[in-house]
Design a protein around this motif. Structure first.
Motif, PDB file in Angstrom:
ATOM      1  N   ALA A 166     -17.248  22.819 -26.178  1.00  0.00           N
ATOM      2  CA  ALA A 166     -16.158  23.082 -25.237  1.00  0.00           C
ATOM      3  C   ALA A 166     -14.966  22.186 -25.527  1.00  0.00           C
ATOM      4  CB  ALA A 166     -16.638  22.888 -23.802  1.00  0.00           C
ATOM      5  N   ASN A 184     -13.335  23.633 -28.569  1.00  0.00           N
ATOM      6  CA  ASN A 184     -12.610  24.858 -28.210  1.00  0.00           C
ATOM      7  C   ASN A 184     -11.308  24.549 -27.491  1.00  0.00           C
ATOM      8  OD1 ASN A 184     -14.233  26.815 -29.316  1.00  0.00           O
ATOM      9  ND2 ASN A 184     -15.362  27.225 -27.436  1.00  0.00           N
ATOM     10  N   ASP A 229     -12.129  30.317 -24.910  1.00  0.00           N
ATOM     11  CA  ASP A 229     -13.500  30.161 -25.394  1.00  0.00           C
ATOM     12  C   ASP A 229     -13.621  30.341 -26.899  1.00  0.00           C
ATOM     13  OD1 ASP A 229     -13.170  32.882 -25.713  1.00  0.00           O
ATOM     14  OD2 ASP A 229     -14.790  33.455 -24.353  1.00  0.00           O
ATOM     15  N   SER A 244     -11.587  24.954 -21.448  1.00  0.00           N
ATOM     16  CA  SER A 244     -12.841  25.493 -21.957  1.00  0.00           C
ATOM     17  C   SER A 244     -13.952  24.967 -21.048  1.00  0.00           C
ATOM     18  CB  SER A 244     -13.070  25.055 -23.400  1.00  0.00           C
ATOM     19  OG  SER A 244     -14.212  25.671 -23.924  1.00  0.00           O
TER      20      SER A 244
END
Length: 148
Positions: free
Chosen positions: A65, A68, A8, A33
């Motif tokens: 996401a 990440n 994350d 993620s």
């Protein structure tokens, strides 16, 4: 079999990648993620419904996401892991459940996660993701604390 690393962007997640690279045998790695679509956020935080509907953060959450996951995959490669891929997955029930479902989908030999993520207040109210993964998984889990 593969290693699934839940990522994350937090310092704990970064420490988990480094630890996995040092201590696990080389296998294909998936850096995951999870993001929450608007409808899931409304279910989890009904009191914030009007604000969430006005902002509709779903596209931003998905993009974050994806960023990440790519960042985590690059960190994994830099740490010496090979055959690394990034995956951003929408949460349909809970983040911890999505992690477990993804581990099942790829038949992960181990799930690696940091001990705490970015959601300090939410983890106190809802329980930490790593705690839920640890207690509900049917495969080995490695929970790595932050360095320091």
């Amino acid at each position: 079999m593969s290693i699934l690393i839940a990522y994350d962007g937090s310092e704990d997640a970064k420490a988990a990648i480094e630890y996995a690279a040092k201590h696990l045998k080389p296998e294909p790695v998936v850096v995951l993620s999870v993001w929450e679509p608007l409808l899931v956020q409304l279910r989890h935080y009904p009191a914030a419904g009007a604000a969430l509907l006005a902002a509709d953060p779903s596209a931003e959450s998905q993009a974050a996401a994806e960023h990440n996951a790519a960042e985590g995959a690059e960190l994994a490669k830099q740490a010496g892991l090979t055959e690394v891929s990034a995956r951003a997955v929408a949460d349909t029930e809970s983040i911890w459940r999505t992690i477990l479902d993804t581990a099942d989908d790829i038949d992960a030999s181990v799930i690696v996660t940091g001990s705490r993520g970015l959601n300090g207040v939410a983890s106190v109210l809802l329980g930490s993701v790593s705690n839920h993964v640890l207690h509900h998984a049917r495969r080995p889990i490695m929970v790595v604390p932050r360095k320091g």
